[in-house]
Write a protein that holds these residues in place. Structure first.
Motif, short mmCIF file in Angstrom:
data_model
loop_
_atom_site.label_atom_id
_atom_site.label_comp_id
_atom_site.label_asym_id
_atom_site.label_seq_id
_atom_site.Cartn_x
_atom_site.Cartn_y
_atom_site.Cartn_z
N ASP A 1 -0.40 7.90 10.44
CA ASP A 1 1.01 8.20 10.65
C ASP A 1 1.20 8.62 12.09
O ASP A 1 0.30 8.45 12.91
CB ASP A 1 1.53 9.24 9.65
N LYS A 2 2.32 9.18 12.43
CA LYS A 2 2.62 9.45 13.84
C LYS A 2 1.71 10.50 14.46
O LYS A 2 1.49 10.50 15.66
CB LYS A 2 4.08 9.87 13.97
N THR A 3 1.16 11.40 13.64
CA THR A 3 0.40 12.52 14.21
C THR A 3 -1.05 12.58 13.74
O THR A 3 -1.89 13.15 14.43
CB THR A 3 1.09 13.86 13.86
N THR A 4 -1.36 12.04 12.57
CA THR A 4 -2.70 12.20 12.03
C THR A 4 -3.24 10.89 11.46
O THR A 4 -2.49 9.95 11.21
CB THR A 4 -2.73 13.26 10.90
N HIS A 5 -4.55 10.88 11.26
CA HIS A 5 -5.23 9.80 10.57
C HIS A 5 -6.03 10.41 9.43
O HIS A 5 -6.63 11.47 9.59
CB HIS A 5 -6.17 9.05 11.52
N PHE A 6 -6.06 9.77 8.30
CA PHE A 6 -6.78 10.32 7.17
C PHE A 6 -7.27 9.19 6.28
O PHE A 6 -6.81 8.04 6.37
CB PHE A 6 -5.91 11.30 6.36
N ILE A 7 -8.23 9.51 5.39
CA ILE A 7 -8.78 8.54 4.45
C ILE A 7 -8.14 8.78 3.09
O ILE A 7 -7.95 9.92 2.67
CB ILE A 7 -10.31 8.67 4.36
N CYS A 8 -7.85 7.71 2.40
CA CYS A 8 -7.14 7.78 1.13
C CYS A 8 -7.84 6.90 0.10
O CYS A 8 -8.29 5.80 0.42
CB CYS A 8 -5.70 7.31 1.35
N LEU A 9 -7.97 7.38 -1.13
CA LEU A 9 -8.41 6.56 -2.26
C LEU A 9 -7.18 6.18 -3.07
O LEU A 9 -6.34 7.04 -3.39
CB LEU A 9 -9.40 7.33 -3.15
N TRP A 10 -7.10 4.92 -3.45
CA TRP A 10 -5.88 4.39 -4.08
C TRP A 10 -6.26 3.39 -5.17
O TRP A 10 -7.17 2.58 -5.00
CB TRP A 10 -5.03 3.73 -3.01
N ASN A 11 -5.57 3.46 -6.30
CA ASN A 11 -5.71 2.46 -7.34
C ASN A 11 -4.43 1.63 -7.37
O ASN A 11 -3.38 2.10 -7.81
CB ASN A 11 -5.94 3.11 -8.71
N PRO A 12 -4.46 0.38 -6.89
CA PRO A 12 -3.24 -0.44 -6.86
C PRO A 12 -2.64 -0.69 -8.23
O PRO A 12 -1.42 -0.85 -8.35
CB PRO A 12 -3.73 -1.75 -6.22
N ALA A 13 -3.48 -0.72 -9.28
CA ALA A 13 -2.99 -1.03 -10.63
C ALA A 13 -2.16 0.12 -11.20
O ALA A 13 -1.18 -0.11 -11.91
CB ALA A 13 -4.16 -1.34 -11.55
N THR A 14 -2.56 1.37 -10.92
CA THR A 14 -1.85 2.53 -11.45
C THR A 14 -0.94 3.18 -10.41
O THR A 14 -0.15 4.07 -10.76
CB THR A 14 -2.85 3.59 -11.95
N THR A 15 -1.11 2.79 -9.13
CA THR A 15 -0.39 3.32 -7.95
C THR A 15 -0.80 4.75 -7.60
O THR A 15 -0.23 5.35 -6.69
CB THR A 15 1.14 3.26 -8.11
N GLU A 16 -1.76 5.34 -8.32
CA GLU A 16 -2.25 6.67 -7.95
C GLU A 16 -2.99 6.61 -6.62
O GLU A 16 -3.73 5.65 -6.35
CB GLU A 16 -3.20 7.22 -9.01
N HIS A 17 -2.79 7.63 -5.79
CA HIS A 17 -3.55 7.71 -4.55
C HIS A 17 -3.79 9.17 -4.19
O HIS A 17 -3.04 10.05 -4.59
CB HIS A 17 -2.83 6.99 -3.41
N MET A 18 -4.87 9.42 -3.46
CA MET A 18 -5.27 10.78 -3.12
C MET A 18 -5.88 10.82 -1.73
O MET A 18 -6.71 9.97 -1.38
CB MET A 18 -6.30 11.28 -4.14
N LYS A 19 -5.46 11.79 -0.94
CA LYS A 19 -6.06 11.99 0.37
C LYS A 19 -7.44 12.63 0.21
O LYS A 19 -7.60 13.57 -0.57
CB LYS A 19 -5.18 12.89 1.24
N ALA B 1 0.84 -1.20 0.00
CA ALA B 1 0.00 0.00 0.00
C ALA B 1 0.88 1.25 0.00
O ALA B 1 2.08 1.18 0.31
CB ALA B 1 -0.92 -0.02 1.22
N PRO B 2 0.32 2.43 -0.35
CA PRO B 2 1.13 3.65 -0.39
C PRO B 2 1.58 4.14 0.98
O PRO B 2 2.46 4.98 1.07
CB PRO B 2 0.19 4.66 -1.07
N TYR B 3 0.96 3.64 2.05
CA TYR B 3 1.35 4.00 3.40
C TYR B 3 1.57 2.71 4.19
O TYR B 3 0.89 1.70 3.96
CB TYR B 3 0.29 4.87 4.07
N SER B 4 2.51 2.74 5.13
CA SER B 4 2.88 1.51 5.83
C SER B 4 1.86 1.09 6.87
O SER B 4 1.68 -0.10 7.13
CB SER B 4 4.25 1.69 6.49
N ASP B 5 1.17 2.04 7.47
CA ASP B 5 0.19 1.73 8.51
C ASP B 5 -1.19 2.11 7.98
O ASP B 5 -1.50 3.29 7.80
CB ASP B 5 0.50 2.50 9.80
N PHE B 6 -2.02 1.13 7.73
CA PHE B 6 -3.30 1.40 7.08
C PHE B 6 -4.31 0.33 7.46
O PHE B 6 -3.98 -0.75 7.95
CB PHE B 6 -3.14 1.42 5.56
#
Length: 323
Positions: free
Chosen positions: A72-90, A51-56
């Motif tokens: 991550d160490k300070t925040t939590h957020f939702i992400c959309l990710w396409n594994p086939a293209t590797t594109e991801h967006m917060k 995945a694009p982030y290690s903790d998910f």
């Protein structure tokens, strides 16, 4: 771009687990449904994706877009990710102030009417038993300000909490103190409707319920001490069409007395992919036999969703190159 019915032939089961070489690192594993149904052995090879982030946490998936909760160490957020293209967006935070820990359900769906993707979250809000429904739309990159409050109690499902049928999301909720209902959210209109559950299994005091999809139809699995029942709404929208399709037996099928059950996938010929605490099973309703398929990977501790590879961009909802 909507992928249509062709995606069923290329769908995989996707779930999270820990890397075998580094028990602190999460990875996404997937395996084709065809492989699960055709293999005669429990030794199944899984594809592994970083995945694009290690903790998910894996939240949901639709048409090749995967929704993750990233930490991550300070925040939590939702992400959309396409594994086939590797594109991801917060995904931006909702203007409605709530913590991600209060979200009880995430669902990602495609709105054919507007050719857009929508993320629906259900948040425990205010008084216990009331829920805020918030809707994010991909093309506008914004949250719907007309959020709705549901005066229901959500059924505490341990594996499958919602299913998508006819572009409509379905959950099991309780109205008042005793009446269990299926609550439906039309992704296009963002309107709610209620369906009655079949009366017979409720009258027989089932132990647990889980919504599912059987051969394209809405179904519910009811757990009892000795067995399970699969009830199907044969004519969508008409509760009188509920029909018991299958009985699934615990004995001799690696299904323990305390196990609940959910339906992950249905194959042709009455073969079902089921989830139980003991591990996922391919169950043949013709001879009431079950076969474990998890190859030593503990699937039951992690949510699993259907995934189909695509070129859909998490930035626009269109195929890559068609922004």
């Amino acid at each position: 771009m909507h992928l249509g019915h062709a995606q069923r032939n290329n769908s995989s089961l996707m779930f999270t687990s820990y890397d075998e070489s580094n028990k602190q690192t999460k990875v996404l594993r997937s395996v084709g449904y065809d492989t699960l149904s055709s293999s005669s052995s429990s030794e199944i090879e899984f594809d592994v994706t970083e995945a694009p982030y290690s903790d998910f946490d894996l939240l949901c998936s639709c048409n090749g877009l995967v929704c993750l909760k990233c930490n991550d160490k300070t925040t939590h957020f939702i992400c959309l990710w396409n594994p086939a293209t590797t594109e991801h967006m917060k995904i931006p935070k909702s203007p409605n102030e709530y913590a991600l820990k209060d979200i009880r359900l995430y669902a990602l769906g495609y709105d054919k009417k507007t050719d857009d993707y929508k993320l629906i979250v259900v948040v425990e809000f205010g008084v216990i038993g009331s829920y805020l429904v918030d809707v994010y739309t991909l093309k506008s990159n914004s949250w719907n300000s007309s959020s709705q409050i549901l005066p229901y109690y959500m059924y505490p499902l341990w594996v499958v909490s919602w299913v998508l049928v006819n572009e409509i999301l379905h959950w099991i909720f309780r109205s008042g103190h005793c009446s269990w209902l299926i609550i439906c959210l039309d992704i296009n209109e963002e309107k709610f409707e209620e369906f009655q559950l079949p009366k017979e299994p409720l009258k027989n005091k089932c132990l647990c319920m889980a919504p599912g999809v059987l051969e394209g139809c809405l179904c519910v699995l009811f757990s009892f001490m000795a067995d399970f029942e699969v009830w199907v709404m044969q004519d969508y929208g008409f509760p009188e069409s509920w029909t018991k399709r299958y009985t699934i037996y615990r004995k001799g099928n690696n299904i323990y007395d305390h196990d609940n059950l959910s339906l992950l996938w249905s194959f042709r010929g009455g073969v079902l992919l089921l989830r139980v605490w003991a591990g996922d099973l391919v169950y043949d309703t013709k001879d009431s036999s079950g076969r474990k398929v998890n190859n030593g990977v503990s699937l039951m501790l992690h949510p699993a969703y259907s995934y189909v590879e695509s070129l859909v961009s998490p930035y626009s909802g269109n195929n890559v190159g068609q922004r």
